[in-house]
Scaffold this active site. Structure first.
Site, short mmCIF file in Angstrom:
data_model
loop_
_atom_site.label_atom_id
_atom_site.label_comp_id
_atom_site.label_asym_id
_atom_site.label_seq_id
_atom_site.Cartn_x
_atom_site.Cartn_y
_atom_site.Cartn_z
N HIS A 36 0.86 -1.20 0.00
CA HIS A 36 0.00 0.00 0.00
C HIS A 36 0.89 1.24 0.00
O HIS A 36 1.50 1.59 1.02
CB HIS A 36 -0.91 -0.03 1.24
N HIS A 63 1.55 5.32 -2.23
CA HIS A 63 0.97 6.37 -3.10
C HIS A 63 2.13 7.01 -3.87
O HIS A 63 2.58 8.10 -3.53
CB HIS A 63 0.24 7.42 -2.27
N LYS A 72 1.58 10.59 -5.18
CA LYS A 72 1.56 11.73 -4.25
C LYS A 72 2.94 12.03 -3.68
O LYS A 72 3.17 13.13 -3.17
CB LYS A 72 0.63 11.42 -3.07
N HIS A 126 -9.46 1.99 0.66
CA HIS A 126 -9.09 2.76 1.85
C HIS A 126 -10.34 2.80 2.73
O HIS A 126 -11.39 3.27 2.28
CB HIS A 126 -8.72 4.20 1.47
N GLU A 168 -10.64 5.64 7.59
CA GLU A 168 -9.41 6.30 8.08
C GLU A 168 -9.87 7.44 8.98
O GLU A 168 -9.82 8.61 8.60
CB GLU A 168 -8.57 6.78 6.90
N ASP A 211 2.51 3.34 2.86
CA ASP A 211 1.56 4.43 2.65
C ASP A 211 2.30 5.65 2.08
O ASP A 211 3.12 5.51 1.20
CB ASP A 211 0.78 4.75 3.92
N ASN A 212 2.05 6.82 2.62
CA ASN A 212 2.55 8.05 2.00
C ASN A 212 4.01 8.33 2.36
O ASN A 212 4.49 7.90 3.40
CB ASN A 212 1.68 9.22 2.43
ZN LIG Z 1 -3.23 5.06 1.47
#
Ligand SMILES: [Zn+2]
Length: 438
Positions: A81, A83, A86, A233, A236, A333-334
């Site tokens: 997972h 991104h 981004k 997602h 969250e 993630d990010n």
């Molecule tokens: Zn995410």
């Protein structure tokens, strides 16, 4: 200290006295210690593992050897997972208060203003070079698929996937709020792009929207018709009333959905009453969902209020899910974007932080699958073992036990792919042009 890897260009060599997780080895490859490790000698020949034997029990002839002296060797990581579209936008789109709403606002503005194909491609490439250098062999990224961005980003994903084939398996899942599912033009764009450039995965972000049920029905129906997997997602949020996880699990059960379903975040689950949490987890287990926790990002965004010290770590009910037999994992993630100001697509960092945030310890080895075997299963991939015939893809560290492994970042690790060492992560200055610094 064990010397740095020094056999670049050598086709046949042995790693002598390497400490490997017994779960990464073929059964009975060597006796395991109380931490779940076994010390083995590994013969590598022309990019593949040619032999694995208990340390000191075999003679690999004239193959030059590197003494590992009980240092830990790991199989490569799987990051389920991320991104990549981004990532590395923090300087352009800082998050002034650090919470989720501000992150969404900052990221949306930056997307509309700056996400050309070349911008997305440059940041994605930097991410993949970084992940590769840290020892990751497979990455799933979510791709913001909203308005004109959908047709800009997906061809870039397809190009990256081709460029990295054989080094990193790149999968991608579209990301948009579940409300957009009711917009036929939007869904036509998404379907066309996943058809042309995707990974047979459909996804969305779910929350307690009035459109949740209808949106999910349409997504499940489309995935069913296409034979696609699903990746959401989910919840969250710190609001215990956020229960879209139940809706997804129930729908998967009722529809007997045949594909894989991955759900990320599920933060609110850990704030529900024990009875409610238990009922949801039973449904998640019955539906066969895989749950990915994003502990670094959750701890950054959740329970953040200006002037107040956070009380909650933001993570889902990870241990309870695992106890119920749910396939659980952690992921990046990010990375350096408004949702998380730090990170480096380094699954050893994610593992280390998950050990601390989620208490994935005692015994440590029980949780080792969360960075490799579990995400590989969720992504439909085979996690290679350290056994004869497998590619010689290995992460060599200086640590000799779990506390040494998790005490340091191991920036000095050596990553072998097909038996050859790979270079260091890219320099941040490579991003200067896209970050507006050049
Ligand atoms: Zn995410």
């Amino acid at each position: 200290m064990t010397a740095p890897f020094s056999l670049a260009g050598t086709k046949r060599f042995a790693l002598v006295g390497a400490r490997a997780l017994a779960s990464d080895l073929a059964p009975q490859a060597a006796a395991r210690d109380s931490d779940g490790f076994a010390v083995v000698d590994i013969l590598i020949d022309r990019g593949r593992i040619a032999d694995v034997k208990p340390a000191g029990t075999s003679d690999f002839g004239d193959a030059p050897s590197i003494a590992r002296s009980g240092r830990i060797v790991l199989a490569p990581f799987v990051d389920a997972h991320t991104h990549l579209d981004k990532a590395h936008t923090w300087l352009r789109a800082p998050n002034p208060c650090g919470d989720l709403d501000a992150a969404i606002a900052a990221s949306s503005s930056d997307r509309a203003a700056n996400w050309t194909a070349s911008d997305v491609a440059a940041r994605m490439e930097f991410c993949l070079r970084t992940a590769y250098a840290h020892g990751t062999a497979a990455v799933r990224t979510h791709i913001d698929s909203i308005g004109p961005q959908t047709r800009i980003s997906w061809p870039v994903v397809a190009e990256a996937r081709e460029r990295w084939r054989g080094r990193i398996e790149v999968q991608a899942s579209p990301l948009f709020l579940v409300d957009f599912v009711l917009d036929d033009a939007h869904m036509a764009d998404v379907e066309a792009m996943v058809d042309a450039h995707g990974s047979n995965i459909l996804g969305a972000a779910t929350y307690m929207s009035p459109n949740l049920l209808n949106g999910l029905k349409k997504l499940f129906a489309l995935a069913d018709r296409k034979g696609w997997d699903l990746d959401f997602h989910v919840d969250e949020s710190a609001d215990p009333a956020a229960r879209s996880l139940n809706v997804i699990a129930d729908m998967a059960i009722v529809r007997k959905f045949p594909g894989r379903i991955q759900v990320g975040h599920c933060c609110s689950l850990s704030l529900q009453t024990p009875d409610e949490e238990k009922r949801t987890i039973e449904a998640v287990a019955r539906a066969g969902l895989s749950v990915v926790s994003l502990p670094m990002c959750n701890m950054f965004l959740q329970d953040r209020r200006s002037g107040r010290t956070p009380r909650w770590r933001g993570v889902t009910a990870f241990h309870e899910l695992a106890s119920a037999g749910v396939n659980v994992m952690v992921a990046s993630d990010n990375v350096r974007d408004p949702f998380y100001a730090y990170g480096d697509l380094d699954m050893l960092e994610v593992w280390r932080e998950a050990v601390r945030i989620l208490h994935l310890d005692y015994p440590f080895s029980r949780w080792a699958p969360v960075v490799r075997a579990a995400p590989a299963k969720a992504m439909g991939l085979i996690a290679h073992k350290i056994e004869p015939g497998a590619p010689a893809d290995l992460v060599l560290t200086q640590a000799r036990d779990f506390t040494e492994l998790f005490a340091r970042p191991h920036a000095d690790r050596t990553v072998l792919r097909a038996g050859a060492p790979v270079g260091p992560p890219p320099d941040y200055s490579d991003l200067d042009a896209v970050e507006g610094l050049a």
